[in-house]
Design a protein around this motif. Structure first.
Motif, PDB file in Angstrom:
ATOM      1  N   ARG A   1       0.816  -1.481   0.066  1.00 37.59           N
ATOM      2  CA  ARG A   1      -0.151  -0.087  -0.015  1.00 37.59           C
ATOM      3  C   ARG A   1       0.930   1.255   0.156  1.00 37.59           C
ATOM      4  NH1 ARG A   1      -3.144   1.239   5.398  1.00 37.59           N
ATOM      5  NH2 ARG A   1      -0.949   1.507   5.878  1.00 37.59           N
TER       6      ARG A   1
ATOM      7  N   ASP B   1      -7.801  -1.819  -4.783  1.00 37.15           N
ATOM      8  CA  ASP B   1      -8.455  -2.641  -3.684  1.00 37.15           C
ATOM      9  C   ASP B   1      -7.697  -3.118  -2.445  1.00 37.15           C
ATOM     10  OD1 ASP B   1      -6.682  -3.992  -5.084  1.00 37.15           O
ATOM     11  OD2 ASP B   1      -7.842  -5.908  -5.115  1.00 37.15           O
TER      12      ASP B   1
ATOM     13  N   THR C   1      -3.006  -0.828  -5.388  1.00 34.64           N
ATOM     14  CA  THR C   1      -3.952  -0.787  -6.327  1.00 34.64           C
ATOM     15  C   THR C   1      -5.118  -0.109  -5.695  1.00 34.64           C
ATOM     16  OG1 THR C   1      -4.275  -3.158  -5.571  1.00 34.64           O
ATOM     17  CG2 THR C   1      -3.125  -2.851  -7.629  1.00 34.64           C
TER      18      THR C   1
ATOM     19  N   ASP D   1      -9.968  -6.783   5.355  1.00 36.66           N
ATOM     20  CA  ASP D   1     -10.413  -8.165   5.205  1.00 36.66           C
ATOM     21  C   ASP D   1      -9.487  -9.017   6.087  1.00 36.66           C
ATOM     22  OD1 ASP D   1     -12.706  -7.367   3.962  1.00 36.66           O
ATOM     23  OD2 ASP D   1     -11.979  -8.096   1.840  1.00 36.66           O
TER      24      ASP D   1
ATOM     25  N   LYS E   1      -6.385  -1.455   0.093  1.00 36.71           N
ATOM     26  CA  LYS E   1      -7.402  -1.090   1.559  1.00 36.71           C
ATOM     27  C   LYS E   1      -8.258  -2.282   1.941  1.00 36.71           C
ATOM     28  CE  LYS E   1      -6.733   4.103   1.133  1.00 36.71           C
ATOM     29  NZ  LYS E   1      -7.429   5.329   1.232  1.00 36.71           N
ATOM     30  N   GLN E   2      -9.192  -2.498   0.965  1.00 40.96           N
ATOM     31  CA  GLN E   2     -10.145  -3.466   1.356  1.00 40.96           C
ATOM     32  C   GLN E   2      -9.455  -4.995   1.818  1.00 40.96           C
ATOM     33  OE1 GLN E   2     -13.600  -3.093   1.656  1.00 40.96           O
ATOM     34  NE2 GLN E   2     -13.438  -5.178   2.645  1.00 40.96           N
ATOM     35  N   ARG E   3      -8.556  -5.207   1.117  1.00 37.52           N
ATOM     36  CA  ARG E   3      -7.847  -6.424   1.344  1.00 37.52           C
ATOM     37  C   ARG E   3      -7.089  -6.323   2.713  1.00 37.52           C
ATOM     38  NH1 ARG E   3      -3.706  -8.216  -3.182  1.00 37.52           N
ATOM     39  NH2 ARG E   3      -3.586 -10.141  -1.708  1.00 37.52           N
TER      40      ARG E   3
END
Length: 253
Positions: A79, A87, A85, A94, A89-91
């Motif tokens: 990051r 996505d 990329t 999760d 932050k979402q990864r």
């Protein structure tokens, strides 16, 4: 006018040198970032594979949480690069949720351990335990795992590794024993006994397994002794028959 032109030329040359140096530096940083991203993705893939292999192992949720946090750390490194990329932050979110959920997960009892059915799966099992110990050591060296936790979990993994090795040797020894290959069975049992004898603080499993293996080894040695005695008696009888035939009175026809 000539002086101004000379100055402008010098300024342009200097500017070109700085621009070129800046571009080279930027290209170097981007190359280093790409290499770092590749490295972190490899860490994520390897960790996920080990977690999948460990799903049926009797290991503590704390180990799985350490591995999940390892993935979180790798994602955060990605990051912070320009290779990040949309996505990512979402990864991260999760992965952090999964790590938190593991705090309330029950451990699989060690007594529920069962050896895989075939040699290929056993090899994967052993490799999985070894990789778990390597990753645990790596996280401890980076300061992400405290020393007390590291010692406790590494000891548990060491016991699991011992158990897999001993049970594998035991199974092979029993198979050889049932097939009449007593010499091979003896070698398997002796290796298992040596591994158990090397434990400085034997637990109930070690004591119980040692007793069983020694009983089987004693049985094999007794059978081999009887077999050798029978072979010697048979050989002696064959030699006697040859002597009797040699010195027997010749028949007259």
């Amino acid at each position: 006018m000539f002086t101004i032109i000379i100055i402008l030329i010098v300024v342009l040359i200097v500017a070109a040198i700085f621009i070129n140096a800046f571009q080279q530096h930027r290209a170097k940083l981007e190359a280093e970032e790409r290499a770092e991203v590749v490295k972190q993705k490899a860490i994520i893939d390897e960790t996920e594979n080990v977690m999948m292999a460990a799903s049926n192992m009797p290991i503590s949720p704390r180990i799985l949480q350490i591995l999940q946090n390892r993935i979180v750390s790798a994602l955060k490194v990605i990051r912070n690069t320009r290779q990040s990329t949309a996505d990512i932050k979402q990864r991260i979110s999760d992965a952090e949720s999964r790590a938190t959920a593991l705090e309330n997960t029950e451990s699989l009892p060690v007594n529920d351990f069962s050896l895989p059915d075939n040699d290929k799966m056993i090899i994967q099992y052993i490799q999985g335990v070894k990789k778990l110990r390597i990753m645990l050591r790596s996280e401890h060296s980076k300061g992400r795992v405290d020393t007390k936790t590291f010692i406790e979990e590494d000891k548990n993994l060491e016991r699991l590794q011992l158990k897999v090795n001993v049970e594998t040797l035991t199974r092979r020894g029993r198979t050889a024993m049932n097939s009449g290959m007593l010499g091979s069975a003896r070698q398997y049992f002796e290796k298992a006994i040596a591994a158990l004898d090397a434990q400085t603080h034997p637990d109930d499993y070690v004591k119980s397994r040692l007793q069983t293996l020694r009983e089987w080894l004693h049985e094999i040695q007794a059978n081999l002794k009887n077999t050798n005695a029978e072979d010697r008696a048979r050989k002696k009888e064959e030699e006697r028959d040859e002597l009797d035939e040699l010195f027997a009175p010749k028949k007259k026809w």
